[in-house]
Write a protein that holds these residues in place. Structure first.
Motif, PDB file in Angstrom:
ATOM      1  N   ARG A  20     -53.992  25.881  39.370  1.00  9.75           N
ATOM      2  CA  ARG A  20     -52.803  26.411  40.026  1.00  9.75           C
ATOM      3  C   ARG A  20     -52.105  27.364  39.010  1.00  9.75           C
ATOM      4  NH1 ARG A  20     -52.854  21.324  40.615  1.00  9.75           N
ATOM      5  NH2 ARG A  20     -52.958  20.264  42.726  1.00  9.75           N
ATOM      6  N   GLN A  21     -51.350  28.219  39.309  1.00  9.61           N
ATOM      7  CA  GLN A  21     -50.702  29.132  38.556  1.00  9.61           C
ATOM      8  C   GLN A  21     -49.470  28.677  37.859  1.00  9.61           C
ATOM      9  OE1 GLN A  21     -51.871  32.125  37.399  1.00  9.61           O
ATOM     10  NE2 GLN A  21     -50.041  31.992  35.993  1.00  9.61           N
ATOM     11  N   PRO A  22     -49.395  28.154  36.921  1.00 12.44           N
ATOM     12  CA  PRO A  22     -48.091  27.786  36.276  1.00 12.44           C
ATOM     13  C   PRO A  22     -47.056  28.531  36.259  1.00 12.44           C
ATOM     14  CG  PRO A  22     -49.818  27.401  34.682  1.00 12.44           C
ATOM     15  CD  PRO A  22     -50.407  28.228  35.789  1.00 12.44           C
ATOM     16  N   ASP A  23     -45.593  28.128  36.299  1.00 11.32           N
ATOM     17  CA  ASP A  23     -44.951  29.097  36.227  1.00 11.32           C
ATOM     18  C   ASP A  23     -44.553  29.480  34.861  1.00 11.32           C
ATOM     19  OD1 ASP A  23     -42.647  27.530  34.497  1.00 11.32           O
ATOM     20  OD2 ASP A  23     -42.544  26.337  36.316  1.00 11.32           O
ATOM     21  N   TRP A  24     -43.920  30.712  34.602  1.00  7.43           N
ATOM     22  CA  TRP A  24     -43.765  31.371  33.305  1.00  7.43           C
ATOM     23  C   TRP A  24     -43.020  30.583  32.205  1.00  7.43           C
ATOM     24  CZ3 TRP A  24     -45.859  36.268  31.611  1.00  7.43           C
ATOM     25  CH2 TRP A  24     -46.732  36.849  32.633  1.00  7.43           C
ATOM     26  N   ASP A  25     -42.194  29.847  32.844  1.00  9.95           N
ATOM     27  CA  ASP A  25     -41.423  29.168  31.949  1.00  9.95           C
ATOM     28  C   ASP A  25     -42.044  27.954  31.019  1.00  9.95           C
ATOM     29  OD1 ASP A  25     -38.623  28.240  30.771  1.00  9.95           O
ATOM     30  OD2 ASP A  25     -39.076  26.429  31.924  1.00  9.95           O
ATOM     31  N   TRP A  26     -42.858  27.434  31.761  1.00 15.08           N
ATOM     32  CA  TRP A  26     -43.515  26.253  30.944  1.00 15.08           C
ATOM     33  C   TRP A  26     -44.992  26.993  30.107  1.00 15.08           C
ATOM     34  CZ3 TRP A  26     -48.526  24.235  30.940  1.00 15.08           C
ATOM     35  CH2 TRP A  26     -49.199  24.149  32.051  1.00 15.08           C
ATOM     36  N   TRP A  27     -45.313  28.214  30.460  1.00 14.99           N
ATOM     37  CA  TRP A  27     -46.360  28.651  29.786  1.00 14.99           C
ATOM     38  C   TRP A  27     -45.738  29.416  28.348  1.00 14.99           C
ATOM     39  CZ3 TRP A  27     -51.207  28.500  30.043  1.00 14.99           C
ATOM     40  CH2 TRP A  27     -51.784  28.896  31.116  1.00 14.99           C
ATOM     41  N   GLY A  28     -44.632  29.778  28.595  1.00 11.79           N
ATOM     42  CA  GLY A  28     -43.963  29.926  27.289  1.00 11.79           C
ATOM     43  C   GLY A  28     -43.648  28.989  26.438  1.00 11.79           C
ATOM     44  N   LYS A  29     -43.274  27.654  26.993  1.00 11.09           N
ATOM     45  CA  LYS A  29     -43.140  26.785  26.053  1.00 11.09           C
ATOM     46  C   LYS A  29     -44.438  26.211  25.449  1.00 11.09           C
ATOM     47  CE  LYS A  29     -39.218  24.444  28.374  1.00 11.09           C
ATOM     48  NZ  LYS A  29     -38.871  25.665  29.218  1.00 11.09           N
ATOM     49  N   LEU A  30     -45.676  26.456  26.195  1.00 13.09           N
ATOM     50  CA  LEU A  30     -46.872  25.805  25.894  1.00 13.09           C
ATOM     51  C   LEU A  30     -47.424  27.256  24.910  1.00 13.09           C
ATOM     52  CD1 LEU A  30     -49.309  24.151  25.774  1.00 13.09           C
ATOM     53  CD2 LEU A  30     -50.047  25.265  27.864  1.00 13.09           C
ATOM     54  N   TRP A  31     -47.309  28.367  25.326  1.00 14.26           N
ATOM     55  CA  TRP A  31     -47.742  29.436  24.254  1.00 14.26           C
ATOM     56  C   TRP A  31     -46.683  30.360  24.294  1.00 14.26           C
ATOM     57  CZ3 TRP A  31     -52.548  27.902  27.129  1.00 14.26           C
ATOM     58  CH2 TRP A  31     -53.527  27.700  26.373  1.00 14.26           C
ATOM     59  N   PRO A  32     -45.540  30.240  23.189  1.00  8.91           N
ATOM     60  CA  PRO A  32     -44.838  31.487  23.105  1.00  8.91           C
ATOM     61  C   PRO A  32     -45.296  32.439  22.690  1.00  8.91           C
ATOM     62  CG  PRO A  32     -44.664  29.551  21.399  1.00  8.91           C
ATOM     63  CD  PRO A  32     -45.768  29.165  22.183  1.00  8.91           C
ATOM     64  N   THR A  33     -46.536  32.757  22.104  1.00  8.00           N
ATOM     65  CA  THR A  33     -47.209  33.891  21.681  1.00  8.00           C
ATOM     66  C   THR A  33     -48.668  34.278  22.056  1.00  8.00           C
ATOM     67  OG1 THR A  33     -47.614  33.001  19.732  1.00  8.00           O
ATOM     68  CG2 THR A  33     -45.421  34.142  19.560  1.00  8.00           C
ATOM     69  N   PRO A  34     -48.697  34.613  23.241  1.00  4.06           N
ATOM     70  CA  PRO A  34     -49.967  34.538  24.011  1.00  4.06           C
ATOM     71  C   PRO A  34     -50.938  35.567  23.139  1.00  4.06           C
ATOM     72  CG  PRO A  34     -48.661  35.374  25.374  1.00  4.06           C
ATOM     73  CD  PRO A  34     -47.787  34.840  24.498  1.00  4.06           C
ATOM     74  N   GLY A  35     -50.241  36.737  22.546  1.00  3.61           N
ATOM     75  CA  GLY A  35     -51.097  37.692  22.009  1.00  3.61           C
ATOM     76  C   GLY A  35     -51.571  37.408  20.629  1.00  3.61           C
ATOM     77  N   THR A  61     -49.933  14.949  27.411  1.00  7.19           N
ATOM     78  CA  THR A  61     -49.875  16.381  27.183  1.00  7.19           C
ATOM     79  C   THR A  61     -48.503  16.779  27.920  1.00  7.19           C
ATOM     80  OG1 THR A  61     -51.507  16.722  28.897  1.00  7.19           O
ATOM     81  CG2 THR A  61     -52.414  16.858  26.808  1.00  7.19           C
ATOM     82  N   THR A  62     -47.463  16.731  27.482  1.00  4.97           N
ATOM     83  CA  THR A  62     -46.274  16.805  28.056  1.00  4.97           C
ATOM     84  C   THR A  62     -45.731  18.229  27.718  1.00  4.97           C
ATOM     85  OG1 THR A  62     -45.005  15.691  26.570  1.00  4.97           O
ATOM     86  CG2 THR A  62     -45.559  14.494  28.287  1.00  4.97           C
ATOM     87  N   ILE A  63     -44.896  18.905  28.745  1.00  2.00           N
ATOM     88  CA  ILE A  63     -44.294  20.071  28.439  1.00  2.00           C
ATOM     89  C   ILE A  63     -42.978  19.925  29.190  1.00  2.00           C
ATOM     90  CG2 ILE A  63     -44.145  22.642  28.799  1.00  2.00           C
ATOM     91  CD1 ILE A  63     -47.628  22.365  28.875  1.00  2.00           C
ATOM     92  N   ALA A  64     -41.826  20.241  28.420  1.00  2.00           N
ATOM     93  CA  ALA A  64     -40.675  20.163  28.976  1.00  2.00           C
ATOM     94  C   ALA A  64     -40.607  18.639  29.585  1.00  2.00           C
ATOM     95  CB  ALA A  64     -40.210  21.087  30.002  1.00  2.00           C
ATOM     96  N   GLY A  65     -41.043  17.477  28.905  1.00  2.34           N
ATOM     97  CA  GLY A  65     -40.823  16.104  29.377  1.00  2.34           C
ATOM     98  C   GLY A  65     -41.748  15.527  30.513  1.00  2.34           C
ATOM     99  N   LYS A  66     -42.560  16.564  30.898  1.00  2.83           N
ATOM    100  CA  LYS A  66     -43.507  16.225  32.219  1.00  2.83           C
ATOM    101  C   LYS A  66     -44.819  16.250  31.528  1.00  2.83           C
ATOM    102  CE  LYS A  66     -40.247  17.648  35.613  1.00  2.83           C
ATOM    103  NZ  LYS A  66     -40.010  18.550  36.765  1.00  2.83           N
ATOM    104  N   PRO A  67     -45.717  15.390  32.177  1.00  2.00           N
ATOM    105  CA  PRO A  67     -47.267  15.503  32.044  1.00  2.00           C
ATOM    106  C   PRO A  67     -47.728  16.861  32.621  1.00  2.00           C
ATOM    107  CG  PRO A  67     -46.799  13.200  32.884  1.00  2.00           C
ATOM    108  CD  PRO A  67     -45.450  13.976  33.021  1.00  2.00           C
ATOM    109  N   ARG A  68     -48.638  17.608  31.850  1.00  2.00           N
ATOM    110  CA  ARG A  68     -49.106  18.786  32.379  1.00  2.00           C
ATOM    111  C   ARG A  68     -50.488  18.932  32.089  1.00  2.00           C
ATOM    112  NH1 ARG A  68     -45.206  21.706  35.304  1.00  2.00           N
ATOM    113  NH2 ARG A  68     -43.182  21.242  34.464  1.00  2.00           N
ATOM    114  N   GLY A  69     -51.039  19.952  32.823  1.00  2.00           N
ATOM    115  CA  GLY A  69     -52.603  20.060  32.686  1.00  2.00           C
ATOM    116  C   GLY A  69     -53.337  19.147  33.742  1.00  2.00           C
ATOM    117  N   PRO A  70     -54.669  19.587  33.750  1.00  3.55           N
ATOM    118  CA  PRO A  70     -55.706  18.950  34.604  1.00  3.55           C
ATOM    119  C   PRO A  70     -55.700  17.286  34.366  1.00  3.55           C
ATOM    120  CG  PRO A  70     -56.882  20.049  32.935  1.00  3.55           C
ATOM    121  CD  PRO A  70     -55.561  20.206  32.817  1.00  3.55           C
ATOM    122  N   PRO A  71     -56.133  16.811  35.565  1.00  2.57           N
ATOM    123  CA  PRO A  71     -56.401  15.406  35.405  1.00  2.57           C
ATOM    124  C   PRO A  71     -57.298  14.883  34.207  1.00  2.57           C
ATOM    125  CG  PRO A  71     -56.730  15.950  37.724  1.00  2.57           C
ATOM    126  CD  PRO A  71     -56.477  17.275  36.977  1.00  2.57           C
ATOM    127  N   ALA A  72     -57.094  13.915  33.655  1.00  2.96           N
ATOM    128  CA  ALA A  72     -58.300  13.357  32.428  1.00  2.96           C
ATOM    129  C   ALA A  72     -59.595  13.335  32.858  1.00  2.96           C
ATOM    130  CB  ALA A  72     -57.520  12.144  32.045  1.00  2.96           C
TER     131      ALA A  72
END
Length: 196
Positions: free
Chosen positions: A8-23, A148-159
């Motif tokens: 699924r497409q994550p929102d930009w906010d948590w993408w930014g927390k995970l990868w602040p510098t994608p470049g 694998t938490t981002i902003a206090g919530k588990p994220r990513g695919p199932p184990a």
């Protein structure tokens, strides 16, 4: 066309927390000016947009099965005056049918774990590469989702969908004539495999 499993497409906010510098991540994976790139599962462009800035004027082919995400990507590219992204609606398991030319880099970020018939995809991805091209796979570490938490919530695919780097490498190398050239950790929760 169906989405890859559990993508699924994550929102930009948590993408930014995970990868602040994608470049910076893309440069670490070897992307540089002049490379043609196909990003499989590009979504609305979190990696495609910085990739386009890096490779300009070469094209970035943003491949996704969801036309609405590609429309959002095209809109963002237009807002940012990025002219070298071409959106491609299509299934990556028939990638060569959707690309107008061989590419220097095929990028699969956060999606390989969900590809059914991954052997078919790998064969297609390798066939889509130019001479000396590279397949770059960015994947979640095989850790429990609760870790694998981002902003206090588990994220990513199932184990049960997560792949150890060695398993991912084995699946890719057994499917096509391609060899691991580089492997590194992408903190906090990912790794990258670069195949040549």
């Amino acid at each position: 066309m169906d989405r890859f499993q559990n993508t699924r497409q994550p929102d930009w906010d948590w993408w930014g927390k995970l990868w602040p510098t994608p470049g910076a991540t893309l440069r670490k994976c070897g992307l540089s000016s002049g490379h043609t790139l196909a990003e499989v599962g590009s979504g609305n462009g979190y990696f495609a947009l910085p990739a386009a800035r890096i490779v300009d004027p070469a094209p970035v082919y943003a491949v996704d099965v969801d036309p609405s995400l590609l429309e959002a990507l095209a809109h963002l590219a237009d807002q940012q005056n990025i002219k070298n992204i071409e959106t491609v609606a299509g299934d990556a398991r028939s990638l060569t049918d959707h690309l107008p030319e061989p590419v220097d880099v095929c990028l699969v970020a956060n999606a390989f774990h969900g590809i059914e018939a991954s052997e078919t995809f790998v064969t297609e991805a390798v066939s889509a590469l130019a001479a000396d091209g590279r397949l770059v796979v960015i994947n979640w570490q095989d850790r429990p989702r609760e870790e694998t938490t981002i902003a206090g919530k588990p994220r990513g695919p199932p184990a049960d969908l997560r792949l150890a780097p060695s398993t991912c490498r084995e699946r890719i190398e057994s499917a096509a004539d391609i060899t691991l050239a580089e492997q590194f950790v992408l903190p906090p929760y990912h790794y990258a495999l670069v195949f040549e």
